[in-house]
Design an enzyme around this catalytic site. Structure first.
Site, PDB file in Angstrom:
ATOM      1  CD  GLU A  72       6.090   3.216  -4.937  1.00  0.00           C
ATOM      2  OE1 GLU A  72       6.473   2.828  -3.852  1.00  0.00           O
ATOM      3  OE2 GLU A  72       5.793   2.870  -6.219  1.00  0.00           O
ATOM      4  CB  SER A 105       6.952  -6.470  -6.740  1.00  0.00           C
ATOM      5  OG  SER A 105       6.410  -5.234  -6.190  1.00  0.00           O
ATOM      6  CB  SER A 112       8.085   1.013 -13.373  1.00  0.00           C
ATOM      7  OG  SER A 112       6.859   0.280 -12.866  1.00  0.00           O
TER       8      SER A 112
END
Ligand SMILES: Cc1cc2nc3c(=O)[nH]c(=O)nc-3n(C[C@H](O)[C@H](O)[C@H](O)COP(=O)(O)OP(=O)(O)OC[C@H]3O[C@@H](n4cnc5c(N)ncnc54)[C@H](O)[C@@H]3O)c2cc1C
Length: 384
Positions: free
Chosen positions: A246, A131, A163
């Protein structure tokens, strides 16, 4: 898929259960939620134990360093580790559940040999640099650019919501390698070392107070061309493989945990008198049915993905959509059962409730999953 267990599978379950019973009491206590170096060490320590006992990468292919276990053995592993309250993958999430499987499916023999064993042995942590501030749902509009300079790409741009970036060794990174090509065609998938000069990580604080993700700034970072997985400008296809892992299989272990949580809630409701409320009982019963159905869907998805060469299909979007909403309802119900207790910020219940809010955003929002289900599964016309 045959849902009855063979004698061999029952033996596998018994051996695993016995190993968990002796191993779990020896584990050090879990570090506090915001101690990321401590959490990294704890999660890698657990992975190391799994590796030494022969349970790491259980369902990964043999030539990727895995154990080549059957889908049923994989599901038994998920059931038993959750039942025993074993640690979850934690900081190792990206490496074990989607960067590693992508390299196993798309990497060269050399890339598999370099990157997969340290993930399985609990030595290296990965993060995901997909992202960007202006490219989330519309990921293909990403602008971080990589220009070829000899045998390296020079990467400049920024990523967001990365993350575990603070404690990662490697990043699965999407970059634009051809600015003139249509947006889905000019992307490449790179493995970037997080200690390369030019990488700056600025932690971001979540609603629950944790710095589990970060913004990442990349200033002329040199990434060897040999770190590209898949062909140059074919990164969008590789990205679809990563996203299918994912959404398709990365969250499945959590479904068992949610069923356990639901059982705990029912016990708490009995103890504090909330069980007398028929509306609450119906809600708990419906959630029990829903998580049961999600576990069946998981079994189906896992066995289908094994049949189609190990890569999960669009069924992952159905799972991700239903699971993320069921998880939010579970923690809303927890608040109703626990009353004032569910408001304390030092309560694990509260933190879990806050973090459940992110589930309908992370790994593609619910609206995007609905678009995928509508277009790719139901064959409805594409939205504008
Ligand atoms: C806890 C958490 C962890 C994350 N970890 C990572 C990570 O490690 N690495 C990483 O790269 N990213 C990560 N993300 C980012 C995540 O993938 C994005 O937040 C997500 O893809 C949505 O993008 P966005 O935030 O830019 O929202 P936007 O794309 O701006 O969307 C805003 C709203 O518009 C809606 N919308 C957008 N397009 C459409 C459309 N075509 N049709 C209908 N509705 C639409 C969306 O559903 C949403 O409601 C993480 C996010 C969270 C919450």
């Amino acid at each position: 898929m045959d849902l009855t267990y063979t004698e061999e599978e029952q033996e596998f379950r018994a051996r695993l259960r016995a190993w968990l019973a002796t191993t779990l009491p020896e584990l050090p206590p879990r570090p506090s939620p915001d101690d990321w170096p401590g959490r990294r060490a704890h999660d890698l320590g657990w992975q190391r134990r799994l590796y030494e006992a022969g349970y790491a990468g259980l369902h990964w292919p043999l030539d990727a360093g895995g154990r080549g276990a059957t889908p049923t053995q994989h599901l038994i592993f998920l059931e038993e580790t959750e039942r025993a309250g074993a640690p979850y993958v934690g900081a190792n999430f990206v490496g074990l559940l989607h960067a590693g499987p992508t390299i196993a499916a798309e990497g060269t023999a050399g890339q598999r040999a370099r990157w997969l064993p340290p993930v399985l042995r609990g030595e290296e942590v990965w993060c995901q640099g997909f992202s960007e501030p202006d490219a989330g749902s519309d990921l293909a509009s990403l602008r971080t650019r990589a220009e070829r300079d000899g045998d390296a790409y020079v990467v400049t741009g920024s990523k967001i919501w990365t993350s575990h970036a603070e404690v990662a060794d490697w990043c699965e990174l999407l970059v634009r390698t051809d600015a003139r090509a249509p947006k889905h065609r000019g992307i490449s998938w790179l493995a970037m070392p997080m200690d390369a000069p030019g990488v700056t990580v600025r932690p971001l604080r979540t609603l629950a107070g944790s710095t589990e993700f970060a913004q990442m700034f990349l200033d002329e970072v040199r990434v060897p061309v040999s770190h590209r997985v898949g062909a140059e400008n074919d990164g969008w296809r590789v990205t679809m493989v990563t996203l299918s892992f994912e959404r398709g299989t990365a969250f499945v272990g959590e479904v068992v945990a949610c069923r356990r949580t639901l059982g705990e809630l029912a016990r708490a409701a009995r103890a504090n008198g909330r069980w007398d409320d028929p509306v609450l009982r119906r809600r708990l019963g419906r959630l029990w049915g829903e998580f049961g159905a999600l576990w069946r869907l998981t079994q189906w998805n896992v066995s289908e993905s094994q049949r189609s060469g190990g890569i999960p299909g669009t069924g992952g979007s159905v799972f991700k959509l239903a699971y993320s909403h069921a998880r939010q309802e579970l923690y809303d119900t927890a608040a109703e059962v626990l009353g004032a207790r569910s408001l304390g910020l030092d309560e694990e219940w509260t933190l879990d409730r806050l973090s459940s809010l992110s589930y309908t955003i992370a790994a593609g929002t619910s609206q995007i999953q609905r678009n995928i289900v509508a277009e790719r599964i139901l064959g409805l016309p594409k939205g504008r």
